[in-house]
Design a protein around this motif. Structure first.
Motif, mmCIF file in Angstrom:
data_model
loop_
_atom_site.group_PDB
_atom_site.id
_atom_site.type_symbol
_atom_site.label_atom_id
_atom_site.label_comp_id
_atom_site.label_asym_id
_atom_site.label_seq_id
_atom_site.Cartn_x
_atom_site.Cartn_y
_atom_site.Cartn_z
ATOM 1 N N PHE A 59 73.279 29.226 85.439
ATOM 2 C CA PHE A 59 72.540 30.157 84.652
ATOM 3 C C PHE A 59 72.503 30.031 82.977
ATOM 4 C CE2 PHE A 59 73.459 31.512 89.013
ATOM 5 C CZ PHE A 59 72.345 31.872 89.450
ATOM 6 N N ALA A 60 73.702 29.415 82.612
ATOM 7 C CA ALA A 60 73.672 29.255 81.260
ATOM 8 C C ALA A 60 72.808 27.996 80.989
ATOM 9 C CB ALA A 60 75.088 28.838 80.973
ATOM 10 N N ALA A 61 72.913 27.194 81.715
ATOM 11 C CA ALA A 61 71.895 25.991 81.393
ATOM 12 C C ALA A 61 70.555 26.019 81.838
ATOM 13 C CB ALA A 61 72.605 24.766 82.435
ATOM 14 N N LYS A 62 70.392 26.840 82.559
ATOM 15 C CA LYS A 62 68.846 27.197 82.978
ATOM 16 C C LYS A 62 68.152 28.113 81.794
ATOM 17 C CE LYS A 62 67.989 30.420 86.299
ATOM 18 N NZ LYS A 62 67.004 31.148 85.742
ATOM 19 N N ASP A 63 69.110 28.787 81.201
ATOM 20 C CA ASP A 63 68.409 29.690 80.144
ATOM 21 C C ASP A 63 68.640 29.066 78.887
ATOM 22 O OD1 ASP A 63 67.320 31.478 82.079
ATOM 23 O OD2 ASP A 63 69.045 32.934 81.920
ATOM 24 N N GLY A 64 69.258 27.975 78.830
ATOM 25 C CA GLY A 64 69.211 27.313 77.374
ATOM 26 C C GLY A 64 70.491 27.588 76.788
ATOM 27 N N ASN A 65 71.390 28.472 77.371
ATOM 28 C CA ASN A 65 72.716 28.600 76.468
ATOM 29 C C ASN A 65 73.682 27.273 76.894
ATOM 30 O OD1 ASN A 65 75.028 29.754 75.351
ATOM 31 N ND2 ASN A 65 74.594 31.571 76.322
ATOM 32 N N TRP A 66 73.443 26.392 76.216
ATOM 33 C CA TRP A 66 74.123 25.094 76.616
ATOM 34 C C TRP A 66 75.578 25.292 76.052
ATOM 35 C CZ3 TRP A 66 72.228 22.001 80.008
ATOM 36 C CH2 TRP A 66 70.568 22.085 80.053
ATOM 37 N N ALA A 67 75.815 25.916 75.069
ATOM 38 C CA ALA A 67 77.539 26.053 74.686
ATOM 39 C C ALA A 67 78.031 26.801 75.811
ATOM 40 C CB ALA A 67 77.725 26.572 73.559
ATOM 41 N N LEU A 68 77.530 27.759 76.129
ATOM 42 C CA LEU A 68 77.984 28.600 77.550
ATOM 43 C C LEU A 68 78.412 27.678 78.488
ATOM 44 C CD1 LEU A 68 79.116 31.427 78.325
ATOM 45 C CD2 LEU A 68 76.969 31.917 79.078
ATOM 46 N N ALA A 69 77.257 27.003 79.199
ATOM 47 C CA ALA A 69 77.580 25.902 80.044
ATOM 48 C C ALA A 69 78.620 25.110 79.794
ATOM 49 C CB ALA A 69 76.119 25.177 80.381
ATOM 50 N N ALA A 70 78.689 24.455 78.744
ATOM 51 C CA ALA A 70 79.863 23.467 78.429
ATOM 52 C C ALA A 70 81.067 24.149 78.664
ATOM 53 C CB ALA A 70 79.686 23.013 77.088
ATOM 54 N N TYR A 71 81.290 25.321 77.984
ATOM 55 C CA TYR A 71 82.197 26.266 78.048
ATOM 56 C C TYR A 71 82.709 26.655 79.584
ATOM 57 C CZ TYR A 71 84.839 30.695 77.492
ATOM 58 O OH TYR A 71 85.860 31.668 77.504
ATOM 59 N N MET A 72 81.875 27.031 80.118
ATOM 60 C CA MET A 72 82.209 27.305 81.781
ATOM 61 C C MET A 72 82.778 26.180 82.350
ATOM 62 S SD MET A 72 81.747 30.428 82.476
ATOM 63 C CE MET A 72 81.101 31.810 81.675
ATOM 64 N N MET A 110 75.544 17.982 78.063
ATOM 65 C CA MET A 110 75.466 17.356 76.631
ATOM 66 C C MET A 110 74.403 16.942 76.249
ATOM 67 S SD MET A 110 78.291 17.920 75.257
ATOM 68 C CE MET A 110 79.722 18.859 76.088
ATOM 69 N N ALA A 111 73.296 16.359 77.074
ATOM 70 C CA ALA A 111 72.102 15.818 76.668
ATOM 71 C C ALA A 111 71.040 16.988 76.785
ATOM 72 C CB ALA A 111 71.748 14.968 77.864
ATOM 73 N N LYS A 112 71.578 18.295 77.214
ATOM 74 C CA LYS A 112 70.617 19.384 77.381
ATOM 75 C C LYS A 112 69.248 19.111 78.390
ATOM 76 C CE LYS A 112 70.029 20.382 72.849
ATOM 77 N NZ LYS A 112 69.287 20.966 71.745
ATOM 78 N N ASP A 113 69.748 18.278 79.240
ATOM 79 C CA ASP A 113 68.885 17.799 79.951
ATOM 80 C C ASP A 113 68.756 18.691 81.448
ATOM 81 O OD1 ASP A 113 67.041 16.334 82.029
ATOM 82 O OD2 ASP A 113 67.885 14.499 81.423
ATOM 83 N N LEU A 114 67.901 19.756 81.453
ATOM 84 C CA LEU A 114 67.923 20.510 82.470
ATOM 85 C C LEU A 114 67.514 20.055 83.901
ATOM 86 C CD1 LEU A 114 68.276 23.445 83.633
ATOM 87 C CD2 LEU A 114 66.110 23.835 83.004
ATOM 88 N N LYS A 158 70.641 31.104 72.814
ATOM 89 C CA LYS A 158 70.277 29.771 72.808
ATOM 90 C C LYS A 158 71.549 29.210 71.681
ATOM 91 C CE LYS A 158 66.336 30.088 74.640
ATOM 92 N NZ LYS A 158 66.908 30.709 76.083
ATOM 93 N N SER A 159 71.904 28.057 72.387
ATOM 94 C CA SER A 159 73.235 27.512 71.694
ATOM 95 C C SER A 159 72.972 26.043 72.114
ATOM 96 C CB SER A 159 74.370 27.988 72.103
ATOM 97 O OG SER A 159 74.775 27.818 73.440
#
Ligand code: HEC
Length: 166
Positions: A59-72, A110-114, A158-159
């Protein structure tokens, strides 16, 4: 002479006592180590965290919170650290899962490639389940949730993936 003999006997007794004490210390130390190890989580407790962080990541990646996705992802892996001590053989399997199988998910973050993330993420679910099957836990079948496991975070902030502090 009498004194010397007595001194020797005394010394030998002291050495024996010390050795006994050292042995007792070792045994006490080992007991403590075993107790600490016994109190550390094995797989079940960290896997709870793995499960939740894995769901949240989506859900972090889907909504563009990429730092949260990386953190998770980072702490999904970190959650398993107690198993280095408690289940070393099984941990090796986890490590190769995270370092190899999970790489496409991390690369996509890392590439923010959804699009790449979506494919890699959905694909890896079967690898989670393969390991469960292989370790005798085929009855634990991961399925993707329709909403995050933890609703107490704003997934839409957004991150950048590199925003996670080291
Ligand atoms: C190295 C093998 C392995 C991999 C890879 C693995 N698991 Fe697990 N998992 C286990 C084992 C073993 C258990 C059962 C725990 C136990 O009792 O030891 C488990 C249990 C679980 C549980 C149940 C935890 C509970 O007690 O409520 C969840 C949820 C879970 N895993 C999620 C995942 C997810 C999501 C992935 C992939 C991102 C994954 N697992 C990858 C081995 C693995």
């Amino acid at each position: 002479m009498f004194h010397a003999k007595r001194t020797l006997t005394f010394m030998m007794g002291a050495v024996a006592l010390c050795a006994g004490a050292a042995f007792a210390d070792d045994a006490a130390m080992q007991k403590q180590i075993d107790e600490v190890r016994g109190a550390l989580p094995k797989f079940a407790i960290p896997m709870r965290e793995v499960g939740d962080r894995f769901q949240n990541m989506y859900f972090a990646a889907k909504d563009g919170n990429w730092a949260l996705a990386a953190y998770m992802s980072k702490y999904m892996n970190g959650a398993m650290n107690p198993a280095i001590v408690t289940k070393p053989a099984e941990y090796k399997v986890w490590k190769s899962f995270y370092d190899d199988t999970f790489t496409p998910v991390n690369k996509a973050i890392m590439a923010k490639d959804l699009k790449a993330f979506d494919t890699a993420y959905l694909g890896v679910v079967k690898d989670c389940n393969n390991c469960h099957q292989g370790m005798g836990y085929g009855f634990i079948k991961v399925v993707k949730l329709k909403s995050p496991a933890d609703n107490g975070i704003d997934y839409t902030v957004k991150s950048e993936p590199g925003d996670v502090p080291k």
